[in-house]
Design a protein around this motif. Structure first.
Motif, PDB file in Angstrom:
ATOM      1  N   ALA A 240       0.839  -1.206   0.000  1.00 16.76           N
ATOM      2  CA  ALA A 240       0.000   0.000   0.000  1.00 16.76           C
ATOM      3  C   ALA A 240       0.872   1.253   0.000  1.00 16.76           C
ATOM      4  N   GLU A 241       2.029   1.185   0.681  1.00 17.30           N
ATOM      5  CA  GLU A 241       2.893   2.372   0.711  1.00 17.30           C
ATOM      6  C   GLU A 241       3.417   2.688  -0.693  1.00 17.30           C
ATOM      7  N   CYS A 242       3.655   1.650  -1.498  1.00 19.11           N
ATOM      8  CA  CYS A 242       4.078   1.898  -2.885  1.00 19.11           C
ATOM      9  C   CYS A 242       3.007   2.679  -3.661  1.00 19.11           C
ATOM     10  N   VAL A 243       1.741   2.342  -3.437  1.00 18.01           N
ATOM     11  CA  VAL A 243       0.655   3.078  -4.107  1.00 18.01           C
ATOM     12  C   VAL A 243       0.672   4.540  -3.651  1.00 18.01           C
ATOM     13  N   LYS A 244       0.862   4.744  -2.347  1.00 17.21           N
ATOM     14  CA  LYS A 244       0.897   6.101  -1.801  1.00 17.21           C
ATOM     15  C   LYS A 244       2.072   6.881  -2.414  1.00 17.21           C
ATOM     16  N   VAL A 245       3.212   6.223  -2.538  1.00 22.09           N
ATOM     17  CA  VAL A 245       4.401   6.880  -3.108  1.00 22.09           C
ATOM     18  C   VAL A 245       4.126   7.309  -4.555  1.00 22.09           C
TER      19      VAL A 245
ATOM     20  N   LEU B 157      -5.613  -4.267   0.555  1.00 22.17           N
ATOM     21  CA  LEU B 157      -4.902  -3.182  -0.124  1.00 22.17           C
ATOM     22  C   LEU B 157      -5.809  -1.973  -0.322  1.00 22.17           C
ATOM     23  N   LEU B 158      -7.031  -2.233  -0.778  1.00 22.33           N
ATOM     24  CA  LEU B 158      -7.960  -1.127  -1.026  1.00 22.33           C
ATOM     25  C   LEU B 158      -8.362  -0.442   0.278  1.00 22.33           C
ATOM     26  N   LYS B 159      -8.462  -1.218   1.350  1.00 22.79           N
ATOM     27  CA  LYS B 159      -8.757  -0.638   2.660  1.00 22.79           C
ATOM     28  C   LYS B 159      -7.649   0.344   3.051  1.00 22.79           C
ATOM     29  N   TYR B 160      -6.396  -0.085   2.876  1.00 20.20           N
ATOM     30  CA  TYR B 160      -5.265   0.784   3.206  1.00 20.20           C
ATOM     31  C   TYR B 160      -5.212   2.004   2.270  1.00 20.20           C
ATOM     32  N   CYS B 161      -5.563   1.791   1.004  1.00 15.26           N
ATOM     33  CA  CYS B 161      -5.582   2.917   0.060  1.00 15.26           C
ATOM     34  C   CYS B 161      -6.593   3.973   0.509  1.00 15.26           C
ATOM     35  N   LYS B 162      -7.704   3.493   1.073  1.00 17.02           N
ATOM     36  CA  LYS B 162      -8.734   4.397   1.582  1.00 17.02           C
ATOM     37  C   LYS B 162      -8.170   5.215   2.741  1.00 17.02           C
ATOM     38  N   ILE B 163      -7.480   4.517   3.660  1.00 19.21           N
ATOM     39  CA  ILE B 163      -6.871   5.228   4.801  1.00 19.21           C
ATOM     40  C   ILE B 163      -5.847   6.259   4.294  1.00 19.21           C
ATOM     41  N   PHE B 164      -5.120   5.900   3.247  1.00 18.05           N
ATOM     42  CA  PHE B 164      -4.105   6.794   2.681  1.00 18.05           C
ATOM     43  C   PHE B 164      -4.720   7.898   1.811  1.00 18.05           C
ATOM     44  N   ASN B 165      -6.043   7.932   1.720  1.00 19.96           N
ATOM     45  CA  ASN B 165      -6.703   8.985   0.940  1.00 19.96           C
ATOM     46  C   ASN B 165      -6.357   8.971  -0.544  1.00 19.96           C
ATOM     47  N   VAL B 166      -6.173   7.794  -1.127  1.00 26.20           N
ATOM     48  CA  VAL B 166      -5.812   7.738  -2.544  1.00 26.20           C
ATOM     49  C   VAL B 166      -6.835   6.970  -3.373  1.00 26.20           C
ATOM     50  N   MET B 167      -7.998   6.613  -2.737  1.00 25.79           N
ATOM     51  CA  MET B 167      -8.974   5.797  -3.465  1.00 25.79           C
ATOM     52  C   MET B 167      -9.458   6.468  -4.749  1.00 25.79           C
ATOM     53  N   HIS B 168      -9.519   7.817  -4.762  1.00 22.13           N
ATOM     54  CA  HIS B 168     -10.000   8.522  -5.966  1.00 22.13           C
ATOM     55  C   HIS B 168      -8.997   8.374  -7.116  1.00 22.13           C
TER      56      HIS B 168
ATOM     57  N   GLY C  44       2.530 -11.224  -6.752  1.00 18.70           N
ATOM     58  CA  GLY C  44       1.415 -10.721  -5.939  1.00 18.70           C
ATOM     59  C   GLY C  44       0.761  -9.522  -6.599  1.00 18.70           C
ATOM     60  N   VAL C  45       0.603  -8.444  -5.808  1.00 21.74           N
ATOM     61  CA  VAL C  45       0.010  -7.207  -6.318  1.00 21.74           C
ATOM     62  C   VAL C  45       0.792  -6.699  -7.528  1.00 21.74           C
ATOM     63  N   ILE C  46       0.093  -6.189  -8.539  1.00 26.09           N
ATOM     64  CA  ILE C  46       0.753  -5.473  -9.635  1.00 26.09           C
ATOM     65  C   ILE C  46       0.112  -4.108  -9.806  1.00 26.09           C
ATOM     66  N   TYR C  47       0.943  -3.147 -10.218  1.00 33.26           N
ATOM     67  CA  TYR C  47       0.493  -1.759 -10.358  1.00 33.26           C
ATOM     68  C   TYR C  47       0.774  -1.248 -11.758  1.00 33.26           C
ATOM     69  N   GLU C  48      -0.018  -0.296 -12.194  1.00 33.28           N
ATOM     70  CA  GLU C  48       0.349   0.506 -13.363  1.00 33.28           C
ATOM     71  C   GLU C  48      -0.395   1.828 -13.300  1.00 33.28           C
ATOM     72  N   ALA C  49       0.374   2.934 -13.387  1.00 35.07           N
ATOM     73  CA  ALA C  49      -0.254   4.258 -13.360  1.00 35.07           C
ATOM     74  C   ALA C  49      -0.317   4.798 -14.777  1.00 35.07           C
TER      75      ALA C  49
ATOM     76  N   VAL D   1       8.622  -5.757  -2.972  1.00 33.40           N
ATOM     77  CA  VAL D   1       7.579  -5.087  -3.745  1.00 33.40           C
ATOM     78  C   VAL D   1       8.119  -3.717  -4.138  1.00 33.40           C
ATOM     79  N   GLY D   2       7.782  -3.280  -5.347  1.00 37.21           N
ATOM     80  CA  GLY D   2       8.345  -1.999  -5.765  1.00 37.21           C
ATOM     81  C   GLY D   2       7.623  -1.387  -6.944  1.00 37.21           C
ATOM     82  N   VAL D   3       7.949  -0.111  -7.164  1.00 42.36           N
ATOM     83  CA  VAL D   3       7.407   0.590  -8.329  1.00 42.36           C
ATOM     84  C   VAL D   3       8.527   1.314  -9.057  1.00 42.36           C
ATOM     85  N   SER D   4       8.330   1.454 -10.352  1.00 47.25           N
ATOM     86  CA  SER D   4       9.286   2.140 -11.194  1.00 47.25           C
ATOM     87  C   SER D   4       8.559   3.335 -11.815  1.00 47.25           C
TER      88      SER D   4
END
Lengths: 512, 512
Positions: free
Chosen positions: A192-197, A308-319, A336-341, A384-387
């Protein structure tokens, strides 16, 4: 060299005449040889003085690479500073690894893409390859140094012998900018911290609205299983799904059936799932899905997603977040989790290939088994990481600046030391030395007697805020003229209080 | 994967039993094949889940290269920041060039050292080599982009297949840190600024007393001519003189006579000159030297030196500068002033090879003919520059830190968010999110329920100044405990004023 070309050529002429005269007079071989040696020495001297021969090849950088000019570097450094400040806010260290690795380190990590690796020539010794990304070197670093937990960022160039498309920002040498959290931790906290970052970085870069798509490899595998895909085809079907951001479902389905041997019914079932996206409500719906709830890995993936989505909500990034079942990511090593922005304004123009190509600005995921591939006992370090796709970010901001005709200042010079008339260059050096020693960013013309107008024009072009204009009449009174370059207002400053007076004015203008 | 290894192994066992039973019962081939396929799918699944096979090669970085750990990177970045701030004070831009160049760009630039160039494997397409320094890429950049003047710094890694001596800080991949001024300017103005830049950098790095040795290629050539060295031997005799910082005069003289064919008298004459060093008075003495004053290039070199020393005096750096006739510099391409900065404490121990090896911390000179080698019409861009020996600087400061047992902080975290008891990890995330959004550098444990003592110990180890300790009893009252990690004093902070209260305390402690 002691003489200029004309002088040497004259000497060669004289010496040549002498040698010819001696030969004509049939002088002794010894005598002739002596003078010939002198002639040759002169010619050698001329060669050393010779301007370079015209270039025999086209002057360019290697295919798919480029230079960064000062304007590009200034932009690049400002973007990277923004990104690094977010990494540091989250407590990340940084490491660096060599630009090349033993070829064996890279072998078997990139599947089909291995053909894109640059190899070094065998010049005796080890067989080396240029790094293809920063993830495999990180895994090698962790295993080699027995590091079992680290939060690190790494910004460096990587190398891929891909088909370059430089107008689209696709190069063979390009920057990667990675943030990874390695260590055995509780579920979804680092993820979840990676999403916040990513959210903090993309928000602070001012490149428009974005969405961070989320999915889970276990859910994908579970979904494939539920649809009846044989286990040995999971990875290849996953690669097909990965193409959904560029190709319509019909093409992907055709690939699944024609090339990968699925039957129509199985493909159609997959098609129904990958069309789904949403938030927590979609997770809840899928947890009650008749087919999925029977498959352990699907349930495990969904439970991770729920957390993950619960933590994203706490981090105020659900939008800014979207659970998207079509997200698959190309790399094999995710577990596991995969991301793409993706930038949203580009995403609207999905039909055009060029537009979707530069849409993705970050990506990543969890890879729990990669470090173990380098450990002699197979000891795993979950990661876990993001590029951040910094090359695309550079391209977007460069295009924006070009459209707005924004002129980038490449130097930080605060004050230019000018001469009002001839004969002041030594005085300029004296003043400059004081300014530099006082920590003020200052420069002058490297001409002894530059024209005043040229100096002041330079200040305006370079957006230098102040000019000190030295003149004998002021210097005699112990003062110097300080000119505000924008307003063109001038005032006199006492020489014995120069550094402090300038620092005070700079800080008033917000410079430091 | 949906199931863990044990489950799959159990399924394989069951399925294997079934297949054996069917075969024993001589069931139809179709039926058996179907069950065998299922068995194979299960085995494939197991393989994907398999921990990596034990490593088949020794895990290491390529010969002569190394990783930089977080502590080393922190030190490196602090040194580079100091250096860059001096470059920027002098108005330098920065550029970047690819890590490899067309091989032809490097050909014929490094003399004998060309054998140390790393080549890339011919994988079809262009023939490439890794950059050997940053000077040739700069010259290529200037010629290719028709840039006729620039003041730029460039910090990047270069590659040399040299014999590594890693304990002495000599690597095959290492950082160079160059500052160059290109352009047609008045004599010695850019040259003197380079001396000032080196002086400012070495003074601010706190690595001890140093001296910047100065000499001039024209003076060296004029001196050789005055001593009777044939013109074609100037470069090779210059290389011999260059060894004087490591070898005694007798060895160098022997090389000049035995290997390079000078006679004893000529060598002795050179020996008298290269023993000389001093300041302006030496320039004046040499300008009246019977042999030198007849040689044009010697006089030109001395006049440059006179002007350079005058400017050095104005710049207040004469106490750090020494005109030294034994300074020759290895590279062929220098055409004017040459520099080399040496640490003084090391220089005292000249007898020991190891000590003199790490003595030099900067070097450079004027190279007016290099850019023309890349211009199709041979158009020259005069250049002068210095290279800071950052690898040696890193090694010196690392050794000093090790001796002083200085512990380097690699992260900048200002506050750690801790749980006093179980069940608070979601509240931690909520607080963290507020802190991050407020620009505060914060982290927490990635365990849901970490022990309080472990969290506080981590803060002390990591030298994190503050810890927020969350507890239900305080949260119920709308406050959180803030702990000063060093003094261990605690106070309560209202939740609704958290970010401002912490920022205020951080700025009181000098953090930002």
């Amino acid at each position: 060299m002691s003489e200029n070309r004309e002088e040497i050529q004259e000497q060669i002429k004289v010496q040549g005449d002498l040698v010819r005269k001696l030969k004509a007079a049939k002088e002794s071989k010894e005598k002739i040889d002596e003078e010939v040696a002198k002639l040759l020495a002169l010619k050698a001297k001329l060669n050393e003085n010779e301007p370079a021969a015209p270039l025999k090849f086209t002057l360019k950088t290697p295919k798919g690479t480029r230079d960064y000019a000062p304007e590009q570097m200034t932009l690049r450094q400002s973007v990277l500073n923004t990104i690094v400040s977010v990494f540091k806010k989250h407590g990340a260290d940084t490491i660096d690894t060599p630009v090349f690795e033993l070829k064996e380190v890279l072998t078997g990590k990139y599947g089909e893409d291995s053909k894109l690796i640059y190899d070094l020539k065998d010049q005796g010794g080890e067989i080396l390859s240029m790094r293809y990304d920063l993830t495999v070197p990180l895994a090698r670093y962790l295993a080699m140094n027995k590091v079992s937990n680290i939060k690190r960022y790494h910004i460096a160039k990587v190398y891929r012998r891909d088909n370059p498309a430089m107008t689209k920002g696709r190069y063979r040498e390009f920057y990667q900018c990675d943030f990874d959290i390695a260590g055995t931790y509780d579920p979804m906290l680092p993820d979840a911290e990676c999403v916040k970052v990513v959210s903090e970085i993309l928000s602070s870069l001012d490149i428009g609205a974005f969405v961070i798509k989320l999915n889970h490899r276990k859910l994908l595998d579970g979904m494939f299983e539920a649809c009846g895909v044989p286990a040995e085809k999971f990875r290849t079907i996953c690669s097909a799904v990965d193409k959904l951001d560029k190709s319509p479902w019909e093409d992907v389905k055709k690939e699944m059936i024609d090339e990968k041997g699925l039957d129509d019914a199985t493909a159609n079932k997959i098609g129904e799932y990958v069309r789904l996206n949403g938030g927590e409500e979609l997770v809840d719906k899928l947890l009650t899905d008749e087919k999925l709830k029977k498959v352990k890995s699907a349930v495990a993936g969904l439970e991770d997603m729920k957390l993950l989505l619960k933590y994203c909500k706490i981090f105020n990034v659900m939008h800014q977040v979207r659970f998207d079942l079509s997200l698959a990511r190309g790399l094999d090593y995710y577990t596991g989790v995969i991301y793409e922005a993706v930038l949203l304004n580009q995403e609207k123009k999905r039909k055009k290939d060029e537009e979707t190509e530069i849409g993705s600005v970050a990506g990543g995921g969890r890879y729990d088994n990669l470090v173990g591939m380098f450990d002699s006992k197979g000891k795993q370090v979950p990661c876990v990481g993001v590029s951040i796709g910094v090359e695309r970010v550079f391209a977007i901001i460069e295009a924006k600046n070009a459209a707005n005709k924004t002129k980038i200042r490449t130097s930080e010079i605060q004050i230019f030391v000018a001469s009002a008339h001839k004969g002041l260059h030594e005085k300029r050096l004296e003043i400059l030395s004081k300014l530099w020693d006082g920590g003020i960013k200052a420069e002058h013309s490297y001409k002894s007697n530059p024209k005043l107008l040229a100096q002041l024009q330079y200040c305006e072009e370079q957006q230098i805020p102040f000019a000190l204009v030295l003149g004998d009449s002021e210097l005699e009174r112990g003062v110097i003229k300080l000119r505000d370059v924008v307003t063109r207002k001038e005032e006199e400053i006492p020489l014995d209080n120069l550094v402090e007076a300038i620092k005070w004015r700079l800080s008033n203008k917000g410079y430091n």
